[in-house]
Write an enzyme that holds these catalytic residues in place. Structure first.
Site, PDB file in Angstrom:
ATOM      1  N   PRO A 336       6.678  10.547  -3.142  1.00  0.00           N
ATOM      2  CA  PRO A 336       6.876   9.706  -4.324  1.00  0.00           C
ATOM      3  C   PRO A 336       6.747   8.210  -4.093  1.00  0.00           C
ATOM      4  O   PRO A 336       6.711   7.449  -5.066  1.00  0.00           O
ATOM      5  CB  PRO A 336       8.319  10.037  -4.713  1.00  0.00           C
ATOM      6  CG  PRO A 336       8.997  10.239  -3.383  1.00  0.00           C
ATOM      7  CD  PRO A 336       7.963  10.920  -2.502  1.00  0.00           C
ATOM      8  N   SER A 337       6.699   7.765  -2.841  1.00  0.00           N
ATOM      9  CA  SER A 337       6.831   6.335  -2.575  1.00  0.00           C
ATOM     10  C   SER A 337       5.541   5.580  -2.872  1.00  0.00           C
ATOM     11  O   SER A 337       4.455   6.168  -2.947  1.00  0.00           O
ATOM     12  CB  SER A 337       7.235   6.103  -1.106  1.00  0.00           C
ATOM     13  OG  SER A 337       6.159   6.428  -0.245  1.00  0.00           O
ATOM     14  N   CYS A 338       5.679   4.269  -3.012  1.00  0.00           N
ATOM     15  CA  CYS A 338       4.523   3.401  -3.276  1.00  0.00           C
ATOM     16  C   CYS A 338       3.875   2.985  -1.961  1.00  0.00           C
ATOM     17  O   CYS A 338       3.696   1.797  -1.675  1.00  0.00           O
ATOM     18  CB  CYS A 338       4.957   2.185  -4.083  1.00  0.00           C
ATOM     19  SG  CYS A 338       5.564   2.584  -5.719  1.00  0.00           S
ATOM     20  N   ASP A 339       3.546   3.944  -1.162  1.00  0.00           N
ATOM     21  CA  ASP A 339       2.877   3.715   0.110  1.00  0.00           C
ATOM     22  C   ASP A 339       1.731   4.706   0.205  1.00  0.00           C
ATOM     23  O   ASP A 339       1.931   5.919   0.070  1.00  0.00           O
ATOM     24  CB  ASP A 339       3.848   3.906   1.280  1.00  0.00           C
ATOM     25  CG  ASP A 339       3.278   3.396   2.590  1.00  0.00           C
ATOM     26  OD1 ASP A 339       2.174   3.863   2.965  1.00  0.00           O
ATOM     27  OD2 ASP A 339       3.904   2.566   3.250  1.00  0.00           O
ATOM     28  N   ASN A 380      11.795   2.403  -0.431  1.00  0.00           N
ATOM     29  CA  ASN A 380      11.376   2.315  -1.831  1.00  0.00           C
ATOM     30  C   ASN A 380      12.483   2.715  -2.803  1.00  0.00           C
ATOM     31  O   ASN A 380      12.235   2.963  -3.973  1.00  0.00           O
ATOM     32  CB  ASN A 380      10.151   3.198  -2.086  1.00  0.00           C
ATOM     33  CG  ASN A 380       8.897   2.416  -2.417  1.00  0.00           C
ATOM     34  OD1 ASN A 380       7.860   3.015  -2.683  1.00  0.00           O
ATOM     35  ND2 ASN A 380       8.958   1.108  -2.413  1.00  0.00           N
TER      36      ASN A 380
END
Length: 390
Positions: A336-339, A380
């Site tokens: 789910p992370s913005c990476d 995050n």
């Protein structure tokens, strides 16, 4: 956060994972949660102990440091391989005797060595002159074993670079340890994580045996051999039973070393992997374009929140859903992370039901090892794994 699910009792006899399956199915989770069945941990320990004979099993705490697991294993007579002061403190707090905890990291702070020595630990790992000097200053007279580099032998995840010294440096380091007033007891190595067949150990054991016999021929009275980890978990594949596997490894050791007075093993993954499963949730199912061949399925757990071992797609977790049995199609699985690196499986897409939707529960199996211990504190803003021990 560690919890006890003391209100869930009973055990179905038809399946090793029935208790976990039942608990997960009947429980609502508001965040990704690792469920561990303590009975399976105990069963795995007993299975390995039956195959390893008189070897002292030192559970690799890093695999899963849940206090309940450590306390359970201490009560069963297991010993422990600790890599840090925090792991030492955990083991001692859960009832482990100091003499049953080895400080197995070859990279230690001086003050942590001193702490361990004062706490009663007697056995330390090293692989370099400076580490021996640090131990001699802070744990005078301590027993040490020297970790050696070994060549890759077919393990899924070779561990041959960061730790250990070259084999031609072993005898000088053992002599130096004695000059420093330490007691050089033996050798250690790691055959590689997920060494799926016992026969794969043979080349590594040959390498270590050559050093062992050379040291003893020179009058260095080695009496301890630490064969490390490498005992595999199935992850949906076929493996020999742990007792049979361990017995075959022990036979290979005996052929090369004879009766070792003090034999150690450090299983971690094999003790806890199949005793755990993660309850997670689908956050989004999408396609990047109308002609995209693969869906993207995003979960509420990713590489930073517990699934770090999907790095390089080395560990392939088995995934179950409530929609299993329906038509499936390939998908790329991501966290789910913005990476952008938070992608679990892309080179080899995963087949999941085409009807899968946001909000659906997924169960990730055989993930009791190296998940909660790898989870970030909240990258995050996504929470680390909760852990429930049943």
């Amino acid at each position: 956060m560690y919890l006890n699910a003391t209100d869930f009792v009973g055990r179905a006899a038809f399946d090793r994972t029935a208790r976990m399956d039942g608990f997960v199915a009947s429980t609502a989770f508001d965040r990704p949660t690792l469920v561990i069945d303590s009975d399976l941990v105990a069963e795995n320990f007993r299975a390995l102990r039956a195959g390893l004979g008189n070897a002292a099993i030192h559970y690799a705490v890093k695999a899963n440091p849940a206090p309940q697991i450590v306390a359970l294993l201490a009560g069963l007579g297991c010993r422990f391989d600790a890599a840090s002061r925090a792991e030492i403190e955990l083991c001692l707090a859960q009832g482990a005797a100091p003499a049953h905890v080895s400080f197995g990291n070859t990279i230690k702070r001086e003050r942590d060595i001193a702490f361990a020595h004062e706490a009663g630990l007697t056995l330390f790992a090293a692989d370099a002159e400076e580490e021996l000097e640090k131990i001699a200053r802070n744990a005078p007279g301590a027993d040490i074993y020297l970790r050696l580099i070994v060549e890759p032998t077919g393990a899924d995840w070779p561990l041959t670079r960061k730790f250990g010294c070259a084999r031609d440096r072993a005898l000088p380091l053992l002599r130096y340890a004695a000059e420093l007033g330490l007691t050089p007891r033996g050798l250690s190595f790691h055959v590689g994580s997920q060494t799926r067949e016992a026969a794969m150990w043979a080349p590594t054991l040959d390498q270590i045996a050559a050093v062992w016999h050379a040291a003893r021929a020179e009058g260095i009275a080695l009496d301890l051999l630490n064969i490390g980890g490498g005992f595999p978990a199935a992850y949906g594949g076929a493996l020999a039973h742990p007792t049979s596997y361990a017995a075959d490894v022990l036979s290979l050791v005996t052929e090369r070393f004879g009766a070792v007075p003090h034999l150690m093993a450090e299983p971690g993954r094999a003790m806890v992997a199949d005793a755990g499963q993660i309850a997670a949730e689908v956050l989004l199912v999408s396609r990047k374009s109308d002609d995209d061949l693969h869906r993207w399925v995003y979960l509420d757990i990713g590489r930073f929140s517990g699934l770090a071992e999907t790095e390089g797609e080395m560990i392939r977790y088995q995934i179950a859903t409530a929609r299993d049995g329906e038509e499936t199609g390939p998908c790329i699985l991501a966290g789910p992370s913005c990476d952008s690196v938070d992608v679990l499986y892309e080179r080899r897409p995963v087949a999941l039901p085409l009807s899968l939707r946001a909000g659906d529960r997924v169960v990730i199996r055989d993930c009791g090892a190296y998940t909660s211990s790898y989870a970030s504190v909240g990258f995050n803003g996504f929470p680390p794994l909760d852990v429930v021990v049943i």
